[in-house]
Design a protein around this motif. Structure first.
Motif, PDB file in Angstrom:
ATOM      1  N   THR A   2      -2.595   3.016   4.609  1.00 20.19           N
ATOM      2  CA  THR A   2      -2.924   2.661   3.238  1.00 20.19           C
ATOM      3  C   THR A   2      -2.477   1.241   2.946  1.00 20.19           C
ATOM      4  OG1 THR A   2      -0.815   3.533   2.445  1.00 20.19           O
ATOM      5  CG2 THR A   2      -2.686   5.028   2.425  1.00 20.19           C
ATOM      6  N   ALA A   3      -3.170   0.619   2.032  1.00 16.05           N
ATOM      7  CA  ALA A   3      -2.835  -0.750   1.639  1.00 16.05           C
ATOM      8  C   ALA A   3      -1.902  -0.701   0.435  1.00 16.05           C
ATOM      9  CB  ALA A   3      -4.094  -1.517   1.304  1.00 16.05           C
ATOM     10  N   ALA A  42      -7.193  -3.696   2.724  1.00 15.63           N
ATOM     11  CA  ALA A  42      -7.773  -2.520   2.063  1.00 15.63           C
ATOM     12  C   ALA A  42      -9.293  -2.518   2.207  1.00 15.63           C
ATOM     13  CB  ALA A  42      -7.375  -2.503   0.591  1.00 15.63           C
ATOM     14  N   LEU A  63      -5.405   3.450  -0.943  1.00 18.79           N
ATOM     15  CA  LEU A  63      -4.285   2.723  -1.518  1.00 18.79           C
ATOM     16  C   LEU A  63      -2.991   3.503  -1.367  1.00 18.79           C
ATOM     17  CD1 LEU A  63      -5.946   1.562  -4.847  1.00 18.79           C
ATOM     18  CD2 LEU A  63      -5.656   0.235  -2.771  1.00 18.79           C
TER      19      LEU A  63
END
Length: 106
Positions: A2-3, A42, A63
């Motif tokens: 995840t970013a 992302a 995210l």
């Protein structure tokens, strides 16, 4: 993976994009806008599809669970009942042992 960014940061980097847009166009637009490495990462992780709106991007981007993804009161309540952060696998959650298991261990 995840970013560690927010939807607001992603959307700010994509302010100049004309929809519909493909993944490569989204990446190029974000890079021209001087997006952070996290925003670019992302966008690199989204599927290579045609995106018709910001909402399509929001559904595809992964995210950090503590990000700004809006949740309804019901979704927040469900998370509180289940424990853990949204997206956290069930096997990673701390779950109390059932009384039967505790009794068998004695």
């Amino acid at each position: 993976m995840t970013a560690h960014t927010t939807l607001d940061e992603i959307f700010a980097a994509l302010d100049a994009v004309d929809f519909p847009a493909g993944k490569e166009e989204l990446l190029e637009t974000a890079q021209r806008a001087g997006a952070s490495g996290e925003v670019v990462r992302a966008l690199q992780e989204i599927p290579a599809e045609e995106y018709g709106s910001r909402e399509d991007i929001a559904r595809s981007v992964r995210l950090d669970p503590d990000s700004d993804i809006p949740r309804t009161a019901g979704e927040k309540g469900e998370q509180a009942r289940q424990g853990g952060k949204p997206g956290l696998s069930q096997h990673l959650r701390d779950v109390p042992k059932p009384p039967v298991d505790e009794e068998l261990e004695r």
